[in-house]
Design an enzyme around this catalytic site. Structure first.
Site, short mmCIF file in Angstrom:
data_model
loop_
_atom_site.label_atom_id
_atom_site.label_comp_id
_atom_site.label_asym_id
_atom_site.label_seq_id
_atom_site.Cartn_x
_atom_site.Cartn_y
_atom_site.Cartn_z
N CYS A 2 0.84 -1.19 0.00
CA CYS A 2 0.00 0.00 0.00
C CYS A 2 0.88 1.25 0.00
CB CYS A 2 -0.93 0.10 1.19
SG CYS A 2 -2.08 -1.25 1.35
N ARG A 27 3.84 -0.21 -4.91
CA ARG A 27 3.60 -0.73 -3.57
C ARG A 27 2.31 -1.54 -3.47
NH1 ARG A 27 6.79 1.60 0.32
NH2 ARG A 27 5.34 0.89 1.89
N TRP A 75 -2.66 -2.71 -1.58
CA TRP A 75 -2.35 -4.14 -1.68
C TRP A 75 -3.20 -4.78 -0.58
CZ3 TRP A 75 -0.39 -8.11 1.34
CH2 TRP A 75 0.01 -9.26 0.66
N ASN A 101 -1.55 2.25 5.59
CA ASN A 101 -0.70 1.17 5.09
C ASN A 101 -0.28 0.35 6.30
OD1 ASN A 101 2.83 1.24 4.16
ND2 ASN A 101 1.40 -0.43 4.02
N GLY A 102 -0.64 -0.94 6.31
CA GLY A 102 -0.27 -1.79 7.44
C GLY A 102 -1.44 -2.68 7.83
N GLU A 488 17.01 -17.87 -8.13
CA GLU A 488 16.64 -16.50 -8.51
C GLU A 488 15.99 -16.49 -9.91
OE1 GLU A 488 16.16 -13.83 -7.11
OE2 GLU A 488 16.35 -12.25 -8.61
N LYS A 492 12.20 -15.23 -10.71
CA LYS A 492 11.89 -14.17 -11.70
C LYS A 492 10.79 -14.66 -12.64
CE LYS A 492 13.25 -11.48 -10.15
NZ LYS A 492 14.08 -11.24 -9.03
N GLU A 495 7.29 -15.00 -10.81
CA GLU A 495 6.58 -13.80 -10.35
C GLU A 495 6.05 -12.92 -11.48
OE1 GLU A 495 8.70 -11.05 -7.81
OE2 GLU A 495 10.58 -11.40 -8.85
N HIS A 511 17.18 -36.80 -7.44
CA HIS A 511 16.50 -37.22 -6.21
C HIS A 511 15.02 -36.84 -6.24
CE1 HIS A 511 20.28 -38.38 -4.38
NE2 HIS A 511 20.80 -37.27 -4.88
N LYS A 610 5.95 -4.20 -4.22
CA LYS A 610 7.39 -4.05 -4.19
C LYS A 610 7.96 -4.20 -2.79
CE LYS A 610 11.36 -3.04 -6.07
NZ LYS A 610 12.00 -4.15 -6.78
#
Ligand code: M6R
Length: 615
Positions: A2, A27, A75, A101-102, A488, A492, A495, A511, A610
């Site tokens: 947010c 955000r 968000w 925000n929170g 990584e 990428k 997402e 395995h 983000k």
């Protein structure tokens, strides 16, 4: 998560708030809303979806203006993303309006109490509870907005950055923060509020970063009052001068921020090294480490805490610190570390890595480590961020603003800082020969040119992306320094393209994951490390004999693997510790091109934000 924005002054608040929200859209982008005060009235507009949708709605209104206002890009945490749950939220009297925000963790018990007192709730959010709690206190105690906000926050458990306006107080915005970031831009008789500084960069360079547990009563044409939330003491924050310029937060001709940020990596690495690496004299100067060198040298163990991509940088650092500086390292997800009662000794060093410097789990891990007496070193990108202030010492990565939700240049610059520390400590500890030390320094000083060369593979990577874009699963394999790169690369792809991908150490494949291999599943194999070359070659053969497709990342001039792989991407040769710098970039480009070809929103992938400022 947010973004919140606010303005009070003599200009039209609407364009300032709207542009501010656009800058904070990274955000969260589930919904957005703006609330303006104009001539004794409040105009409020909210909309599910991105800010562009809200903008269209507002453009149909004849006059949507005022000299004071607040805005929010969401968000979602409590309540699905719809118009109704969008911020700003209003109190029952419609006099108080809030953006938040929170998370208010005890919102359901507070809500129950308010319902018993006759309050009615129209949304599923925790924020609507907070604004009504403020109203209840204001009416009961007959106090001003600032005092009511302060009292209400003392009943709240959770994290917040809030901005509140009151129709009865048209010249005042009350802001407060605990666990979520908030800063105030100081203009010429005008004030700007933002979750970070980007909303007001084109208006002022003077900023106050509100500390955790602090609030401000911002009054137009009057002195702003800064105070603690918990008691009545006043604070006297320093006004800092911003050095970021506007161009750095614009796309600069690229289609997406992510692509721009991938291409910025050579320069970002130079910026990270500037003033720190003196190649000729062979000196690595890092004041954060120099000032605490005794602690680093006495450390029994380094524990790295981070999340997501920053955690992957931590995993690479584990190889660097153990191999180069001979210091034992553990790498932990901050979210696990904070709750598992870790054994932390006073002589331990905790390194916290975070691009945003605001990640809630990393912040909580830092607080836990500090309470056990450990020395905490922060590696952050965002200057002035909470983590950079909460740590005992640290280094900025100097990557410049990273706007794309998928982290790229932050990762490369985190690796740069970690490599510098590892090499520096190896010298201070006397565990490295001067020949090896010079080689490490020399290779680092030329890595930026090699990164630039890797960017030249972009067209080839684009063609490969076209061939594999319809796969539903991908496997990423690497060994040693390149095992975290495999993780990584998979992150990428997941997402931004929503294709399922997994990263594995190449030898682990047999395995379990080998069961997945068939002609439809591409394996992206990082095959640059000389030490493991033959072993990776065997892994590739195992995949080929099960009809799996191989995309291999190899050193220039590779003979063996290039013969059997379906596709190869050649990168310039470097020492093992620096291979992640050249192998990560093709994986970033691959994920980017696949996502673009699939028509995904590269910079704002679904469900993500983000900076993750909630648990
Ligand atoms: O700001 P931080 O580095 O603390 O963020 C950690 C993760 O949320 C972040 O790296 C996330 O995984 C990225 N979206 C990955 O691209």
């Amino acid at each position: 998560m947010c973004g919140i924005v606010g303005y009070i002054g003599s200009k039209d608040a609407y364009p300032i708030i709207l542009n501010g929200l656009k800058r904070l859209e990274y955000r969260g982008y589930d919904s957005a809303g703006i609330c303006l005060y104009n001539n004794g009235k409040i105009a409020s507009k909210k909309s599910k979806g991105q800010i562009s949708k809200l903008e269209k709605k507002i453009s149909k209104l004849k006059s949507f203006s005022g000299f004071m206002g607040i805005g929010h890009t969401r968000w979602a945490t409590h309540g699905e993303p719809n118009d109704n749950n969008s911020h700003p939220h209003s109190s029952n009297s419609n006099e108080l309006h809030i953006v938040h925000n929170g998370i208010i963790e005890n919102y359901s018990s507070l809500k129950k109490e308010l319902v018993d007192k006759g309050f009615v709730f129209y949304t599923d959010t925790d924020t609507e509870v907070l604004v009504n709690l403020i109203e209840y206190i204001q009416l009961k105690e007959k106090i001003k907005l600032g005092e009511a906000v302060q009292l209400a926050l003392n009943y709240v458990v959770g994290a917040y950055a809030i901005a509140v306006i009151d129709i009865k107080k048209p010249d005042e915005i009350v802001v407060a923060r605990l666990g979520s970031p908030l800063c105030i831009g100081i203009g010429d008789d005008e004030y700007f509020i933002g979750s970070d500084v980007t909303p007001f960069l084109d208006h002022t360079k003077n900023v106050i970063y509100l500390n955790d547990g602090e609030m401000a009563i911002i009054r137009n044409h009057k002195q702003t009052q800064y105070r603690k939330i918990k008691d009545d003491s006043f604070t006297n924050p320093t006004v800092e001068k911003l050095e970021i310029d506007l161009a750095k937060i614009q796309k600069g001709g690229f289609d997406h921020f992510m692509l721009k940020e991938i291409y910025e990596q050579p320069k970002a690495v130079i910026d990270t090294l500037r003033g720190r690496l003196k190649t000729k004299s062979g000196i690595i100067k890092m004041s954060g480490v120099d000032d605490y060198i005794d602690k680093f040298l006495a450390a029994n163990k380094i524990t790295i805490v981070a999340c997501g991509t920053s955690w992957h940088a931590g995993l690479i650092a584990e190889y660097m610190f153990e191999k180069i500086a001979k210091i034992p390292v553990e790498v932990e997800y901050a979210s696990e570390f904070r709750y598992r009662n870790p054994v932390i000794n006073k002589s331990d060093i905790i390194i916290a890595i975070s691009q945003s410097g605001e990640t809630a789990d990393t912040l909580a891990a830092i607080k836990l480590a500090k309470s056990s007496g450990a020395f905490v070193y922060g590696i952050c990108n965002v200057v002035g961020s909470t983590i950079s202030r909460e740590t005992d010492a640290g280094s900025y990565t100097h990557a410049g603003p990273e706007i794309g939700v998928a982290s790229t240049k932050a990762f490369t610059t985190q690796m740069t800082v970690l490599y510098l520390i590892a090499v520096k400590l190896s010298k201070s500890k006397g565990v490295i020969s001067s020949k090896k030390y010079r080689e490490y320094i020399y290779e680092l000083s030329s890595i930026e040119k090699k990164i630039t060369k890797v960017l030249g593979t972009d067209n080839k990577v684009k063609k490969i992306a076209n061939k594999i874009k319809n796969s539903t699963n991908c496997l990423y394999l690497g060994r040693g320094y390149n095992f975290p790169v495999a993780l990584e690369g998979a992150l990428k792809l997941k997402e931004i393209s929503y294709i399922h991908a997994e990263g594995y150490p190449a030898a682990e494949m047999k395995h379990g994951p080998i069961a997945l291999i068939d002609k439809n599943m591409p394996s992206i194999v990082i095959a640059t490390n000389k030490l493991y070359y033959d072993k990776i070659l065997s892994n590739i053969q195992e995949i080929k004999s099960r009809k799996g497709k191989i995309i291999a990342i190899v050193f220039e001039g590779d003979k063996e693997i290039s013969k059997i792989a379906d596709e190869t991407i050649e990168v310039p040769e470097t020492i093992a510790a620096l291979t992640p710098f050249v192998t990560t970039i093709p994986l970033q480009l691959l994920a980017y091109h696949i996502a673009v070809k699939l028509g995904k929103n590269v910079d704002q992938p679904r469900n993500l934000a983000k900076s993750v400022t909630v648990e």
